[in-house]
Scaffold this motif. Structure first.
Motif, mmCIF file in Angstrom:
data_model
loop_
_atom_site.group_PDB
_atom_site.id
_atom_site.type_symbol
_atom_site.label_atom_id
_atom_site.label_comp_id
_atom_site.label_asym_id
_atom_site.label_seq_id
_atom_site.Cartn_x
_atom_site.Cartn_y
_atom_site.Cartn_z
ATOM 1 N N ALA A 187 0.832 -1.210 0.000
ATOM 2 C CA ALA A 187 0.000 0.000 0.000
ATOM 3 C C ALA A 187 0.863 1.255 0.000
ATOM 4 O O ALA A 187 0.430 2.314 -0.454
ATOM 5 C CB ALA A 187 -0.922 -0.010 1.219
ATOM 6 N N THR A 188 2.091 1.136 0.491
ATOM 7 C CA THR A 188 3.006 2.291 0.582
ATOM 8 C C THR A 188 3.954 2.377 -0.614
ATOM 9 O O THR A 188 4.905 3.161 -0.588
ATOM 10 C CB THR A 188 3.831 2.199 1.873
ATOM 11 O OG1 THR A 188 4.564 0.957 1.871
ATOM 12 C CG2 THR A 188 2.932 2.260 3.104
ATOM 13 N N PHE A 189 3.712 1.567 -1.663
ATOM 14 C CA PHE A 189 4.639 1.487 -2.785
ATOM 15 C C PHE A 189 4.970 2.859 -3.368
ATOM 16 O O PHE A 189 6.136 3.200 -3.567
ATOM 17 C CB PHE A 189 4.060 0.572 -3.868
ATOM 18 C CG PHE A 189 4.897 0.494 -5.117
ATOM 19 C CD1 PHE A 189 6.230 0.146 -5.073
ATOM 20 C CD2 PHE A 189 4.334 0.770 -6.363
ATOM 21 C CE1 PHE A 189 7.004 0.070 -6.222
ATOM 22 C CE2 PHE A 189 5.092 0.693 -7.524
ATOM 23 C CZ PHE A 189 6.427 0.346 -7.454
ATOM 24 N N LYS A 190 3.951 3.669 -3.633
ATOM 25 C CA LYS A 190 4.181 4.989 -4.232
ATOM 26 C C LYS A 190 5.073 5.853 -3.343
ATOM 27 O O LYS A 190 6.032 6.475 -3.805
ATOM 28 C CB LYS A 190 2.850 5.712 -4.477
ATOM 29 C CG LYS A 190 2.047 5.172 -5.649
ATOM 30 C CD LYS A 190 0.650 5.749 -5.691
ATOM 31 C CE LYS A 190 0.629 7.246 -5.738
ATOM 32 N NZ LYS A 190 -0.748 7.797 -5.822
ATOM 33 N N ASP A 191 4.763 5.896 -2.064
ATOM 34 C CA ASP A 191 5.530 6.730 -1.133
ATOM 35 C C ASP A 191 6.947 6.194 -0.955
ATOM 36 O O ASP A 191 7.917 6.975 -0.888
ATOM 37 C CB ASP A 191 4.826 6.799 0.224
ATOM 38 C CG ASP A 191 3.493 7.525 0.146
ATOM 39 O OD1 ASP A 191 3.316 8.354 -0.768
ATOM 40 O OD2 ASP A 191 2.627 7.257 0.998
ATOM 41 N N ASP A 192 7.075 4.864 -0.865
ATOM 42 C CA ASP A 192 8.401 4.258 -0.719
ATOM 43 C C ASP A 192 9.268 4.562 -1.934
ATOM 44 O O ASP A 192 10.461 4.873 -1.798
ATOM 45 C CB ASP A 192 8.275 2.740 -0.550
ATOM 46 C CG ASP A 192 7.587 2.339 0.748
ATOM 47 O OD1 ASP A 192 7.503 3.185 1.657
ATOM 48 O OD2 ASP A 192 7.134 1.181 0.831
ATOM 49 N N LEU A 193 8.670 4.486 -3.110
ATOM 50 C CA LEU A 193 9.409 4.740 -4.341
ATOM 51 C C LEU A 193 9.849 6.196 -4.421
ATOM 52 O O LEU A 193 10.997 6.493 -4.776
ATOM 53 C CB LEU A 193 8.542 4.370 -5.550
ATOM 54 C CG LEU A 193 9.138 4.645 -6.924
ATOM 55 C CD1 LEU A 193 10.488 3.972 -7.089
ATOM 56 C CD2 LEU A 193 8.174 4.176 -8.022
ATOM 57 N N TYR A 194 8.948 7.111 -4.097
ATOM 58 C CA TYR A 194 9.298 8.539 -4.149
ATOM 59 C C TYR A 194 10.470 8.825 -3.207
ATOM 60 O O TYR A 194 11.418 9.531 -3.573
ATOM 61 C CB TYR A 194 8.091 9.392 -3.773
ATOM 62 C CG TYR A 194 8.279 10.863 -4.065
ATOM 63 C CD1 TYR A 194 7.781 11.429 -5.235
ATOM 64 C CD2 TYR A 194 8.967 11.701 -3.180
ATOM 65 C CE1 TYR A 194 7.952 12.777 -5.521
ATOM 66 C CE2 TYR A 194 9.155 13.042 -3.454
ATOM 67 C CZ TYR A 194 8.647 13.577 -4.620
ATOM 68 O OH TYR A 194 8.832 14.914 -4.898
ATOM 69 N N ALA A 195 10.408 8.270 -2.003
ATOM 70 C CA ALA A 195 11.473 8.498 -1.020
ATOM 71 C C ALA A 195 12.802 7.925 -1.514
ATOM 72 O O ALA A 195 13.865 8.549 -1.351
ATOM 73 C CB ALA A 195 11.088 7.871 0.318
ATOM 74 N N ALA A 196 12.757 6.752 -2.143
ATOM 75 C CA ALA A 196 13.977 6.131 -2.650
ATOM 76 C C ALA A 196 14.560 6.929 -3.819
ATOM 77 O O ALA A 196 15.784 7.086 -3.932
ATOM 78 C CB ALA A 196 13.692 4.694 -3.076
ATOM 79 N N LEU A 197 13.696 7.438 -4.696
ATOM 80 C CA LEU A 197 14.159 8.282 -5.801
ATOM 81 C C LEU A 197 14.834 9.540 -5.266
ATOM 82 O O LEU A 197 15.909 9.944 -5.733
ATOM 83 C CB LEU A 197 12.985 8.668 -6.703
ATOM 84 C CG LEU A 197 12.410 7.589 -7.618
ATOM 85 C CD1 LEU A 197 11.093 8.061 -8.237
ATOM 86 C CD2 LEU A 197 13.402 7.221 -8.718
ATOM 87 N N LYS A 198 14.209 10.162 -4.273
ATOM 88 C CA LYS A 198 14.753 11.389 -3.695
ATOM 89 C C LYS A 198 16.118 11.155 -3.071
ATOM 90 O O LYS A 198 17.055 11.943 -3.275
ATOM 91 C CB LYS A 198 13.782 11.941 -2.649
ATOM 92 C CG LYS A 198 14.207 13.291 -2.057
ATOM 93 C CD LYS A 198 13.134 13.818 -1.130
ATOM 94 C CE LYS A 198 13.537 15.186 -0.566
ATOM 95 N NZ LYS A 198 12.480 15.714 0.342
ATOM 96 N N ALA A 199 16.231 10.054 -2.338
ATOM 97 C CA ALA A 199 17.501 9.750 -1.682
ATOM 98 C C ALA A 199 18.611 9.520 -2.702
ATOM 99 O O ALA A 199 19.728 10.014 -2.549
ATOM 100 C CB ALA A 199 17.349 8.526 -0.783
#
Length: 205
Positions: A187-199
């Motif tokens: 369910a958190t895939f979108k948020d997890d991906l955005y955070a990983a891209l940012k990092a």
């Protein structure tokens, strides 16, 4: 599948609205974006007989997902409701082909796009079959690229300050790596991906 298509249609509308709040009335040439992407896709697949080429299937799949973005946009410009569009896609998108040469299916799809200026959903299903792209893979890949598109907008894509080259690789290539390390069904895939891209962006740019 229909429910996932409705999710993607809503995400595409959000992305287009982010770029232009009145995008539906702008009459953007989505069909042109589709056939240009077809040419880029063919370069990744390979077509030059005078040199050795090996299809870069991951990049081919990413280009096909880009085409899906533009195709959904073209469909959304019609008078049909998202629910009706989702039903149409559900009934028309058959992941199967009788053509052993992927390039011929691609050229037929591009030709119909140019001639009719519409999104050929059935033809797109043939392309998915030609590179073993399942609907679940399309869905995960679409969500991933949609998040990357939002990330680009948040980091100066329209203003020209965004860096598409992260170190020695393009952001699309980094996206493939990151998605493979995440749970696409979470369910958190979108948020997890955005955070990983940012990092990763902050770490290499």
């Amino acid at each position: 599948m229909q429910e996932q298509v409705e999710v993607m249609l809503a995400m595409q509308d959000d992305m287009n609205t982010r770029v232009n709040n009145d995008w539906r009335r702008q009459d953007f040439a989505w069909y042109r974006a589709i056939w240009i992407e077809c040419a880029e896709l063919l370069d990744h697949y390979g077509w030059k007989w005078w040199k050795k080429q090996t299809p870069d299937i991951e990049q081919v799949r990413l280009e096909l997902i880009d085409i899906w973005h533009f195709g959904l946009s073209l469909l959304l410009q019609s008078d049909q409701s998202p629910a009706a569009l989702a039903r149409h896609i559900d009934e028309t998108l058959v992941v199967a082909t009788d053509e052993p040469d992927f390039r011929l299916d691609l050229e037929a799809f591009a030709a119909r796009t140019l001639a009719e200026r519409r999104f050929d959903v059935a033809g797109f299903g043939r392309l998915m079959a030609g590179i073993d792209l399942s609907f679940d893979m399309l869905y995960t890949g679409y969500v991933g690229k949609n998040v990357l598109n939002f990330f680009r907008q948040d980091h100066g894509y329209q203003e020209g300050t965004y860096k598409k080259q992260w170190g020695d690789r393009e952001d699309n290539e980094h996206l493939v790596d990151i998605v493979q390390g995440l749970d696409g069904a979470a369910a958190t895939f979108k948020d997890d991906l955005y955070a990983a891209l940012k990092a990763r962006y902050q770490g290499v740019c």
